[in-house]
Design a protein around this motif. Sequence first.
Motif, mmCIF file in Angstrom:
data_model
loop_
_atom_site.group_PDB
_atom_site.id
_atom_site.type_symbol
_atom_site.label_atom_id
_atom_site.label_comp_id
_atom_site.label_asym_id
_atom_site.label_seq_id
_atom_site.Cartn_x
_atom_site.Cartn_y
_atom_site.Cartn_z
ATOM 1 N N ILE A 1 1.015 -1.123 -0.328
ATOM 2 C CA ILE A 1 0.127 0.657 0.209
ATOM 3 C C ILE A 1 0.998 1.807 0.078
ATOM 4 C CG2 ILE A 1 -1.970 1.211 1.561
ATOM 5 C CD1 ILE A 1 -3.058 -0.824 2.140
ATOM 6 N N ILE B 1 -6.608 1.086 -4.934
ATOM 7 C CA ILE B 1 -6.406 -0.141 -3.631
ATOM 8 C C ILE B 1 -7.132 -0.900 -2.576
ATOM 9 C CG2 ILE B 1 -4.919 0.032 -1.784
ATOM 10 C CD1 ILE B 1 -3.824 2.621 -2.290
ATOM 11 N N VAL C 1 -8.033 1.136 3.751
ATOM 12 C CA VAL C 1 -6.401 1.469 2.909
ATOM 13 C C VAL C 1 -5.637 2.665 4.101
ATOM 14 C CG1 VAL C 1 -6.026 2.240 1.233
ATOM 15 C CG2 VAL C 1 -7.860 1.001 0.828
#
Length: 326
Positions: A123, A137, A149
């Motif tokens: 990430i 994502i 996220v």
Amino acid sequence: MITLKELKEKLESVSQVITEWETLPPDQSPLVKWRGVDRLSVSEALITAWESLIEFCDRPDFEPAAKPIVLAVDKFEKILAEWGEGLEIDGLNTDPNGSSELWHAWRTIFETKPPRIVYPDSIKTLIEVQNVSDRQIALQYGFPDVRMVREEYENPGTHYDKKTWTPPNYRKAMAEVEKQWSERSTRYRVQATVKKEKRVAPESLDELIAQNVPSQQIARMKGLTVDEIRERADFLGLPLDGQAVSLPMNPVDKLAEVRKQEDAARMRAADAGKRGPHPEIENILERVAACAADGMKPGEIAQAFRGEIPGINGAKVAKMLESAKV
């Protein structure tokens, strides 16, 4: 549990049979006449290898990675059965070499790959280097809430553990595989409760030989060996697979059959009253022709002259009759 490795080894053994079949020397190749040309027909060895593979796959205990390939074998089995039925029903329009659909289904087995896990970039990399949006994502990581996220970015390990994580596309693919596998298991359980009767061609053996049906196809249709079919074709004086056949009589293995056929010929001769071998005629070719005129088949004529003409058989009698234009 059957592993993917074991399944691939089984497939490789069948591929070896195909290679051997394709590279047989001309004098050993199972060639048949199809649409006026010599055509390499699927051999009995290859049929046996395919049936062995299908039997190997006819079980529920495969590891998950092997299941997609087994499902591809199931589809091949269906097409193989359809091709076999085509040979039985309409051999003149069914390629003895195997249909294009059959070989496509076979190649598909080897092109089928089990779903695999592909790990996404971290990430941190996706945000700082690639400038990927949080929504994208979240889709890659399978997070149901986009806020996860940022929580994972700020505190790695909060929602993502590489040891237990599986990507959404992998889970979807495996769910579809398990769905098909469940349907397959149900189908096979139903089939197991029904006794399948072996189909036998309605045509007689003599009719199939006279129709120039390939010997291997007749063997499958009638449950006989190719040698038995060749022997019958020789007795009838008919060509098999586009060629006249001639089988030496084995006194040990064939004596009972010879005596049976000779007895039948004598009985038919007694009933007809005037059936061969016509010793009153001097010319041997005319004698053979006279026997044919009596209604005797080439195999019966050969038996009648076996003591006078060395090596006589049904195929030779047929040629003699052809030369005499009987």
